[in-house]
Write a protein that holds these residues in place. Sequence first.
Motif, short mmCIF file in Angstrom:
data_model
loop_
_atom_site.label_atom_id
_atom_site.label_comp_id
_atom_site.label_asym_id
_atom_site.label_seq_id
_atom_site.Cartn_x
_atom_site.Cartn_y
_atom_site.Cartn_z
N SER A 55 0.85 -1.20 0.00
CA SER A 55 0.00 0.00 0.00
C SER A 55 0.88 1.24 0.00
O SER A 55 2.09 1.16 0.25
N GLY A 56 0.27 2.38 -0.22
CA GLY A 56 0.99 3.65 -0.14
C GLY A 56 1.44 3.93 1.28
O GLY A 56 2.51 4.50 1.51
N THR A 57 0.62 3.55 2.24
CA THR A 57 0.98 3.74 3.65
C THR A 57 2.23 2.93 3.98
O THR A 57 3.18 3.43 4.59
N LEU A 60 5.41 4.48 2.64
CA LEU A 60 5.95 5.53 3.51
C LEU A 60 6.68 4.94 4.72
O LEU A 60 7.77 5.38 5.08
N THR A 81 -2.60 16.95 4.71
CA THR A 81 -2.35 15.75 3.91
C THR A 81 -3.20 14.62 4.47
O THR A 81 -3.80 14.75 5.54
N PHE A 82 -3.20 13.50 3.75
CA PHE A 82 -3.85 12.30 4.26
C PHE A 82 -3.05 11.80 5.47
O PHE A 82 -1.83 11.92 5.52
N ALA A 84 -1.85 9.13 6.53
CA ALA A 84 -0.76 8.15 6.42
C ALA A 84 0.62 8.80 6.45
O ALA A 84 1.58 8.21 6.96
N THR A 85 0.74 10.01 5.90
CA THR A 85 2.04 10.69 5.86
C THR A 85 2.61 10.83 7.27
O THR A 85 3.80 10.62 7.49
N VAL A 127 4.53 16.50 0.13
CA VAL A 127 3.38 15.73 -0.39
C VAL A 127 2.86 16.45 -1.63
O VAL A 127 2.48 17.63 -1.55
N ASP A 153 6.06 12.06 -0.94
CA ASP A 153 4.77 11.37 -0.87
C ASP A 153 4.04 11.67 -2.17
O ASP A 153 3.41 12.71 -2.34
N ALA A 155 1.67 9.75 -3.48
CA ALA A 155 0.48 8.90 -3.50
C ALA A 155 -0.61 9.45 -4.42
O ALA A 155 -1.34 8.70 -5.04
N GLN A 156 -0.70 10.79 -4.50
CA GLN A 156 -1.77 11.39 -5.30
C GLN A 156 -1.27 11.87 -6.66
O GLN A 156 -2.01 12.56 -7.36
N SER A 177 0.88 5.35 -4.12
CA SER A 177 -0.27 4.52 -3.73
C SER A 177 -1.03 4.11 -4.98
O SER A 177 -1.25 4.93 -5.87
N PHE A 179 -4.08 2.71 -4.44
CA PHE A 179 -5.45 2.59 -3.90
C PHE A 179 -6.41 2.78 -5.09
O PHE A 179 -6.15 3.59 -5.98
N LYS A 182 -7.01 6.17 -6.75
CA LYS A 182 -5.88 7.02 -7.17
C LYS A 182 -5.80 7.02 -8.71
O LYS A 182 -6.44 6.19 -9.37
N ALA A 190 -2.46 -1.54 -2.94
CA ALA A 190 -1.15 -1.76 -3.55
C ALA A 190 -0.37 -0.46 -3.48
O ALA A 190 -0.96 0.63 -3.39
#
Length: 365
Positions: A55-57, A60, A81-82, A84-85, A127, A153, A155-156, A177, A179, A182, A190
């Motif tokens: 995962s993206g989490t 990190l 941010t989300f 998870a960061t 991020v 980061d 992820a996005q 990420s 997800f 995304k 993933a």
Amino acid sequence: MVDLVNQYKRIKPEIDSAIQAVIESGQFILGKTVSEFENNAAKYLGVRHAIGCASGTDALQVALMALDIKDGDEVITTSFTFVATVETIVLLGAKPVYVDIEPDTFNIDPTKIEKAITEKTKAIIPVHLYGHPVDMDPVLEIAKKYNLYVIEDSAQAMGANYKNKKVASIGDIGCISFFPSKNLGAYGDAGMITTNSDELAEKIRMIIVHGSKTRYYHELLGVNSRLDAIQAAILNVKLKYLDEWNNLRNDFAKVYNQLLNSELIKIPIIKPYAKHIFHQYTIRVNRRDELSEFLKNKNIPHAIYYPIPLHQQNAYKHLSPVNLSLPETEKAAREVISLPMHTELTFEMQKYIADAINTFFKNSN
Ligand SMILES: *Cc1c(COP(=O)(O)O)cnc(C)c1O
């Protein structure tokens, strides 16, 4: 907000046969399909190593572990941010140190980073929020001056460019990420870790399989965070369409820009150094909560990323000084609202959404 089912229908034969091939191969975790996707992703991003994970989490967390971030260390990042960061920083016993954002990109403000550095600072995590890259040159310059690591980061922002480089290929480590919602989304969890360092890549590959190179011989503290072959097969198919889909999102953003009354609504900007991939199309408005209520009553999907900055969240506020003030972050949290953005939008949908928002402001001003 997204329409993953209709997107799937457009590429169904390719996806179905890719999944079928994995099932028939009997190799479900790592293996040939995962390596193939890692190679394709590395080539796409222009980075030496791209390592799949769960995962993206996890990406990190593994990045921080690979850089030996631990108890007592400080990591500079954004509060907008989300979770998870920051969650991963705290999980490793380190302390998040927040820097305020730029009001136009919503990204960390590089001019404010230097003041946040102490003897304990080990890394900076910019991020690339909503798919708009952070202004990386000043971040890299500061990192070099103070000998800090940079973890992007991303992820996005899979596919976004800073100048002529893809994000996630610029700092010491990049985290992506996949997800489902995304821009490059799997059909489950993933993620991916990227780096140009051979040494870090070797360490990361060990950490994601319980810290071992040879099975049952554990050299490092690790985790179990491997990429599933079925997800890799799906991502391999979808990666081919990513640029086309990101361009489509850009086109839809232009349509929103034209339809929305920009005197009453602050539309997103794109910096000259950026290729924006519009993971989110996020506007700024006054009376945001009333607008949200109005849209909800009309069944128009929308979302608020993020209503409460991390330094004010119950789980994290004890980690920051009580008087910590991040005015731009706090203002953004009160004013942002994201509109539906995905590959299956139509002009009619966008017009309906924009008309509703314009009407709300016209009737109430
Ligand atoms: C989605 C996201 C993550 C986490 O990714 P997951 O794959 O959901 O674990 C991390 N950071 C940001 C900014 C994200 O948007």
